[in-house]
Design an enzyme around this catalytic site. Sequence first.
Site, PDB file in Angstrom:
ATOM      1  N   LYS A 130      33.233  32.427  43.290  1.00  0.00           N
ATOM      2  CA  LYS A 130      33.829  33.005  42.080  1.00  0.00           C
ATOM      3  C   LYS A 130      33.861  31.934  40.990  1.00  0.00           C
ATOM      4  O   LYS A 130      34.191  30.772  41.283  1.00  0.00           O
ATOM      5  CB  LYS A 130      35.239  33.503  42.404  1.00  0.00           C
ATOM      6  CG  LYS A 130      35.941  34.238  41.283  1.00  0.00           C
ATOM      7  CD  LYS A 130      37.303  34.744  41.767  1.00  0.00           C
ATOM      8  CE  LYS A 130      38.064  35.504  40.711  1.00  0.00           C
ATOM      9  NZ  LYS A 130      39.379  35.981  41.189  1.00  0.00           N
ATOM     10  N   SER A 181      40.373  40.829  40.404  1.00  0.00           N
ATOM     11  CA  SER A 181      39.493  40.129  39.498  1.00  0.00           C
ATOM     12  C   SER A 181      38.224  39.556  40.154  1.00  0.00           C
ATOM     13  O   SER A 181      37.283  39.214  39.438  1.00  0.00           O
ATOM     14  CB  SER A 181      40.252  38.983  38.836  1.00  0.00           C
ATOM     15  OG  SER A 181      40.618  38.015  39.797  1.00  0.00           O
ATOM     16  N   SER A 187      43.491  40.242  43.962  1.00  0.00           N
ATOM     17  CA  SER A 187      42.149  40.055  43.392  1.00  0.00           C
ATOM     18  C   SER A 187      41.027  39.821  44.399  1.00  0.00           C
ATOM     19  O   SER A 187      39.861  39.836  44.021  1.00  0.00           O
ATOM     20  CB  SER A 187      42.168  38.903  42.389  1.00  0.00           C
ATOM     21  OG  SER A 187      42.758  39.330  41.197  1.00  0.00           O
TER      22      SER A 187
END
Lengths: 98, 483
Positions: free
Chosen positions: B77, B152, B176
Amino acid sequence: MAKIDKEIIKNLTTLCRIDCTEDEQQALFEDLQKILKYVDQLEEVDTSNVEPSYHVLEGIHNVMREDIVEKSMPRQVFLDLSPSHTGGMIKVPQVINK
Amino acid sequence: MHHLSAIEIRDKFLKGEVTAVAITKFFLDRIEKYDKDVGAFLAVFKIRALNKAKELDEKLARGEKLGSLAAIPIAIKDNIHVKGEITTCASKFLTNYKAPFDSTVVELLEKEDAIIIGKTNLDEFAMGSSSENSALQLTRNPWNLKCVPGGSSGGSAAAVAARLCPIALGTDTGGSVRQPAAFCGIAGFKPTYGRVSRYGLVAYGSSLDQIGPLATNTADIALIMEVLGQHCDKDSTSLASTTDNYSEFASIKGMKIGVPSEFIKSLQEEPKKVFLNSLEVLKKLGCTIVDVDLSILKYSIATYYILATAEASTNLARFDGIRYGVRSPNAKTLDEVYTFSKENGYGKEVKRRILLGTYVLSAGYQDDYYKKAQKIRTLIIKSYKKAFEACDLIATPVSPFAAFEIDSIKDPIQMYLEDIYTIPINLAGLPAISIPDGFSSDGKPMGLQLIGPQKGDVRVIQAANAFEKACPEFTSIPKNFSD
């Protein structure tokens, strides 16, 4: 709980150093008003004899180490990340007028 | 090869059936072919990955010992540092920020011979539940390209779901990792707070943030946790190392599963049906279902949005356009450097959260909001503790809905409510996993959440593994990505 108004929003944007257009301020005002109204539900909960939890792990304590100089990254690595630098220092616009 | 688990890919490599270069090329080709539709990756490290693969092939040829993640391509990420690569946090502010050091997680992965293949999209600074808040690109759900992948960690979830890589790392502050995993039909694990080092992660809500893996199956999650679940001197909240054996999957017969029936009674019919069916599966595996009282959890979202935004407003103050990041070229004075840079650099949701966080911390309101929320957090922690006296694990859905359409939720509160089942876990620092447990009538995946007490990470993964073995039909590849 406390109410929010446009003056507060203006003050907040100054505090956070976030520049906003009038339209943006209006939108943020409406959003924040809604969000604060939503979080006001917390008033229902009786917390008179409750201690706050600033962290979730039990037995957590400050991590200390001996004050010994260790090898760190070279200054140039950090300078290269800055938007503007000169003579080994980070450069910003002039702060004090002549 | 994309039908294989990460462990199977590694074993094929170790047996000499396929080279690391071939594995890497295979996944790079898939990214090339499919990511224009999905938009999961913000950066693909073609040269870096192939160089590492060559190095691994040579190591194997020389008969050297290889790490436990040998030749497994892993995506990261884009709020986690990979030395020498850009960390954007999906923000315009950081598009030029080249990380000067490796995060601990990346260091651990590379030490075990994983191949870092690229960086994935996210909501800007991990603030969001749909990845729509990315300032850089839109990520779509591989199950339905009209829908969001969740957030997210939406890029990481979409990448694994489309089998563009077998494993990805995400971060979980309020759901997330777990919610995008559920939306994309894969497994996602949020470890106990402090279990995985956050050194080199760009902080959002420091008392809530935790790095966790996303994978196509729980055995791969267990493998990666064995590598990442280590103490780290550079993270002051890091837990002591343990000798936990994540990959030893025992029967879960006799386990008590707590269900907060009051908390889930408002579920709509379809997700309720899927959830109740999952409880039946757990019963068939020999678990007993017990009711637990967690009525305090209805205050989780309000509590979270006070605490997370307060922490965010402090954490994000460092992005001032002075030391790094994009400085506004129009700034003529020092004050303008701050204000113009933040104005140009931040998206709407980030501004909203910084302002809210500043407000709840400001003089006169701190006791009413911030301190009040910390007290309710205490009550939430206590409620979970009491619940775990009566059960081994707690089960809830991951999300009240399956993936929603892009641009369909405009109201911030409605978006926040998406995370009702995942947020309380972060407030109490618990470990929890999301695993696929069915489909909506229009074919979108849904997730079951299994929650453990603090440091109960192994138990959570074990139970998820048993569930996954009992219903393998829920773990599948989205139709358009199966070739």
